[in-house]
Write a protein that holds these residues in place. Structure first.
Motif, short mmCIF file in Angstrom:
data_model
loop_
_atom_site.label_atom_id
_atom_site.label_comp_id
_atom_site.label_asym_id
_atom_site.label_seq_id
_atom_site.Cartn_x
_atom_site.Cartn_y
_atom_site.Cartn_z
N GLY A 140 13.49 53.45 44.22
CA GLY A 140 13.11 52.66 43.05
C GLY A 140 11.66 52.20 43.11
O GLY A 140 10.95 52.20 42.10
N LEU A 141 11.20 51.84 44.30
CA LEU A 141 9.82 51.41 44.47
C LEU A 141 8.86 52.57 44.18
O LEU A 141 7.86 52.40 43.47
N LEU A 142 9.16 53.74 44.72
CA LEU A 142 8.32 54.91 44.47
C LEU A 142 8.32 55.25 42.98
O LEU A 142 7.27 55.57 42.40
N PHE A 143 9.49 55.17 42.36
CA PHE A 143 9.62 55.49 40.94
C PHE A 143 8.76 54.55 40.09
O PHE A 143 7.98 54.99 39.26
N ARG A 144 8.91 53.23 40.33
CA ARG A 144 8.23 52.24 39.50
C ARG A 144 6.72 52.21 39.70
O ARG A 144 5.96 52.05 38.74
N GLU A 145 6.28 52.35 40.96
CA GLU A 145 4.88 52.08 41.24
C GLU A 145 4.02 53.34 41.39
O GLU A 145 2.81 53.27 41.20
N PHE A 179 23.26 59.15 47.81
CA PHE A 179 23.32 58.31 46.61
C PHE A 179 21.92 58.04 46.08
O PHE A 179 21.69 58.09 44.86
N ALA A 180 20.97 57.72 46.97
CA ALA A 180 19.61 57.40 46.54
C ALA A 180 18.95 58.58 45.83
O ALA A 180 18.25 58.41 44.83
N PHE A 181 19.17 59.80 46.35
CA PHE A 181 18.59 60.99 45.72
C PHE A 181 19.19 61.22 44.34
O PHE A 181 18.47 61.42 43.35
N ILE A 182 20.51 61.20 44.27
CA ILE A 182 21.19 61.50 43.01
C ILE A 182 20.89 60.45 41.95
O ILE A 182 20.57 60.77 40.81
N GLU A 183 20.96 59.18 42.34
CA GLU A 183 20.67 58.10 41.40
C GLU A 183 19.21 58.13 40.98
O GLU A 183 18.89 58.00 39.79
N GLY A 184 18.30 58.30 41.93
CA GLY A 184 16.87 58.32 41.62
C GLY A 184 16.47 59.45 40.71
O GLY A 184 15.62 59.28 39.83
N LEU A 185 17.06 60.63 40.90
CA LEU A 185 16.72 61.77 40.04
C LEU A 185 17.33 61.62 38.66
O LEU A 185 16.78 62.13 37.67
N SER A 186 18.46 60.91 38.56
CA SER A 186 19.09 60.75 37.24
C SER A 186 18.18 59.98 36.29
O SER A 186 18.33 60.08 35.07
N TRP A 187 17.23 59.22 36.82
CA TRP A 187 16.33 58.43 35.98
C TRP A 187 15.31 59.29 35.25
O TRP A 187 14.67 58.81 34.31
N LEU A 221 9.91 50.92 33.63
CA LEU A 221 9.31 50.29 34.80
C LEU A 221 10.15 49.13 35.31
O LEU A 221 9.78 48.47 36.27
N GLU A 222 11.28 48.91 34.65
CA GLU A 222 12.15 47.82 35.05
C GLU A 222 12.76 48.10 36.43
O GLU A 222 13.16 49.22 36.72
N PHE A 253 5.35 56.93 40.50
CA PHE A 253 5.66 58.01 39.55
C PHE A 253 5.59 57.56 38.09
O PHE A 253 4.84 58.13 37.30
N ALA A 254 6.36 56.56 37.72
CA ALA A 254 6.53 56.21 36.31
C ALA A 254 5.23 55.88 35.58
O ALA A 254 5.01 56.37 34.47
N PRO A 255 4.33 55.05 36.15
CA PRO A 255 3.11 54.74 35.41
C PRO A 255 2.27 55.97 35.09
O PRO A 255 1.72 56.10 33.99
N VAL A 256 2.20 56.90 36.04
CA VAL A 256 1.42 58.13 35.82
C VAL A 256 2.13 59.02 34.81
O VAL A 256 1.51 59.62 33.93
N PHE A 257 3.46 59.12 34.93
CA PHE A 257 4.24 59.96 34.02
C PHE A 257 4.13 59.45 32.58
O PHE A 257 3.97 60.24 31.63
#
Length: 407
Positions: A265-270, A229-237, A251-252, A272-276
Motif C-alpha cells: 500500500g505504501l509503494l502504491f500510494r507514494e 495476499f499482499a500481491f493479489i490484493e495490491g494488483l487488484s487495485w 491515493l487513499e 506508483f499512483a501519483p506518477v500513474f
C-alpha cells in the motif's frame, strides 16, 4: 568530506517534546557508531543538543517553536562512503536512525542533505522494496504486447500472465485453480486470476514452488500466505475495468492486515499512483503498471519459474486409478454427500439426506460396491487437495452431483 543535514517539520499536537528527545537519544552513547556522542536535553528551552565529539562536526540542535515547528541544519564531517559508511558503522546513518525512531511523533518531518543521501536512506527504511525500472527485456515485452493490441494496463497485465501460463487471454480470464487459497465466489474475478497465476508459475523464496509447498505451510498465516495476499490484493487495485477492487486509482490509505500488504500500500500510494495519475500517454501507463507488478512480485519474495505442465487434479488421478466409470460413480457419491451432508448444518435434514444416500447407493450399486466406496472415502477424505476440489465442485454444483441420491 563534510555534508550538511537539513531537518524541518512539525510536532504532532499533544506530543511532549521531552518524550520525543528521549526517543531520539535512546541509543546514543551506548554502543556502535554513536558510542562517543554526548547529548544535553534542556527542559526549559524544549531543546536537544548532540555533540559528536569529533572536533569537526557542528553540534546537532533541535528546538520546537511555540506551535511545534522546527527548521534547522547541522554540518557534519562523517564518512559518506567506504567501509565506514556501511550499516552498523556509519555515524551519518546513526543520526538518521535516531531521528527515524521518533518519526511517529511528528505531523510532518523532512530530512535532506547536500548529496541526497539522507532522503535515500530514509526511503530505504520506509520501503522494504522499491518501485524498480523494467529491464530491457521486460520493456521490450510491454512494447510488443502493446503493439499487438494490449493498450490498457488491465489488458497488458493479462496478456503477460497469459503468456507465462501458456494459454489464451480469453481462457485466463475465466480460469480458476481449485487448489489455491482464493476460490470463493464473492471475490473479484482478478483475485482468482492472480492467485492461479502465482500458484502455478512462481516459487517463494527458498521454500520452492507454491504448488508444491505442503498445505500446513501454504495455508498457515505466515510468510507465504501474507505475501500471496499482499500481491493479489495490491494488483487488484490497478485493474480498473470492473474486475478488480476499484474503478479509479486512489491515493487513499488501504486497510492493511499485515506488514506485507502495508508495504504494498505504501509503494502504491507514494511511488506508483501519483506518477500513474499524472501520466497521459497510454503506453507509459502500461509500462508503469508492469513496473508496479514486477516491483511487488519480486519484493514480496516471488520468482517466476514457469508453469508446470500436466499437473493433474486429484479427481483426475482418481478417474485414472479406478477407471472412468467407477471413478465417476465414486466422485458423484462423494460430491453429492459433500453438498447435502458435510455442508449441512441442519441436524434433521442432514440425517435425512445421509440415510437417503446410504439407502440409494446400496440399492443402486449393491452392498459390495458400498463397502468399496467406504474404502475409497477413507483413502481420500484426509487429502486436503481432494477436499478442496470436491468442496469447490459441490458448492457450485458444477458436476458429480446427483440429486436423485438424496430423494
Amino acid at each position: 568530506m563534510s555534508d550538511t543535514i537539513f531537518y524541518k517539520g512539525v510536532l504532532k499536537r499533544g506530543k511532549d517534546p521531552l518524550a520525543v528527545f528521549e526517543k531520539i537519544t535512546k541509543g546514543i552513547g551506548k554502543r556502535g557508531p554513536s558510542k562517543n556522542w554526548t547529548y544535553t536535553i534542556d527542559e526549559e528551552q524544549s531543546s536537544l543538543l548532540i555533540d559528536f565529539q569529533d572536533d569537526k562536526s557542528e553540534t546537532f540542535f533541535l528546538q520546537f517553536k511555540e506551535k511545534g515547528e522546527f527548521d534547522d541544519c547541522c554540518k557534519v564531517a562523517f564518512p559518506l562512503e567506504g567501509e565506514l559508511f556501511e550499516d552498523g558503522k556509519s555515524e551519518f546513518k546513526a543520526l538518521l536512525d535516531a531521528l527515524y525512531k521518533a518519526r511517529t511523533s511528528f505531523r510532518s518531518i523532512e530530512v535532506t542533505d547536500d548529496f541526497g543521501l539522507a532522503e535515500s536512506y530514509w526511503d530505504s527504511k520506509r520501503f522494504k522494496f522499491h518501485f524498480r525500472d523494467l529491464t530491457a527485456e521486460e520493456d521490450e515485452r510491454v512494447r510488443r504486447l502493446y503493439a499487438q493490441g494490449s493498450t490498457t494496463p488491465e489488458q497488458l497485465l493479462r496478456s503477460i500472465m497469459a503468456e507465462d501460463m501458456e494459454m489464451p487471454v480469453e481462457e485466463l480470464r475465466d480460469y480458476v485453480n481449485i487448489n489455491t487459497n482464493y476460490t470463493q465466489e464473492w471475490l473479484s474475478p482478478v483475485h482468482l486470476t492472480l492467485d492461479a497465476y502465482l500458484y502455478e508459475t512462481a516459487e517463494f523464496r527458498n521454500e520452492g514452488r507454491l504448488c508444491e509447498i505442503p498445505d500446513w505451510n501454504y495455508y498457515n498465516l505466515g510468510n507465504v500466505y501474507f505475501s500471496e495476499f499482499a500481491f493479489i490484493e495490491g494488483l487488484s487495485w490497478v485493474f480498473l475495468d470492473g474486475t478488480g477492487q476499484d474503478t479509479a486509482i486512489s491515493l487513499e490509505k488501504k486497510r492493511a492486515f499485515s506488514q506485507k500488504d502495508a508495504q504494498v500500500g505504501l509503494l502504491f500510494r507514494e511511488k506508483f499512483a501519483p506518477v500513474f495519475i499524472a501520466e497521459t500517454d497510454p503506453l507509459e501507463k502500461c509500462i508503469l503498471a508492469y513496473r508496479y507488478f514486477v516491483s511487488i512480485y519480486g519484493g514480496l519474495g516471488f520468482r517466476f519459474v514457469g508453469r508446470t505442465k500436466n499437473r493433474k487434479m486429484v479427481m483426475e488421478k482418481i478417474l485414472e486409478e479406478y477407471g472412468e466409470e467407477k471413478g465417476t460413480i465414486y466422485l458423484t457419491c462423494y460430491c453429492t454427500t459433500e453438498r447435502y451432508v458435510f455442508h449441512n448444518y441442519n441436524p434433521e435434514t442432514k440425517k435425512q439426506y445421509s440415510d437417503c444416500l446410504i439407502k440409494n447407493m446400496t440399492d443402486r450399486y449393491g452392498e459390495d460396491f458400498f463397502s468399496e466406496y467406504l474404502a475409497f472415502k477413507r483413502k481420500y477424505e484426509n487429502d486436503s487437495k481432494f477436499r478442496r476440489e470436491t468442496e469447490y465442485v459441490a458448492d457450485r454444483k458444477l458436476k458429480y452431483i446427483d440429486d436423485s441420491l438424496v430423494l
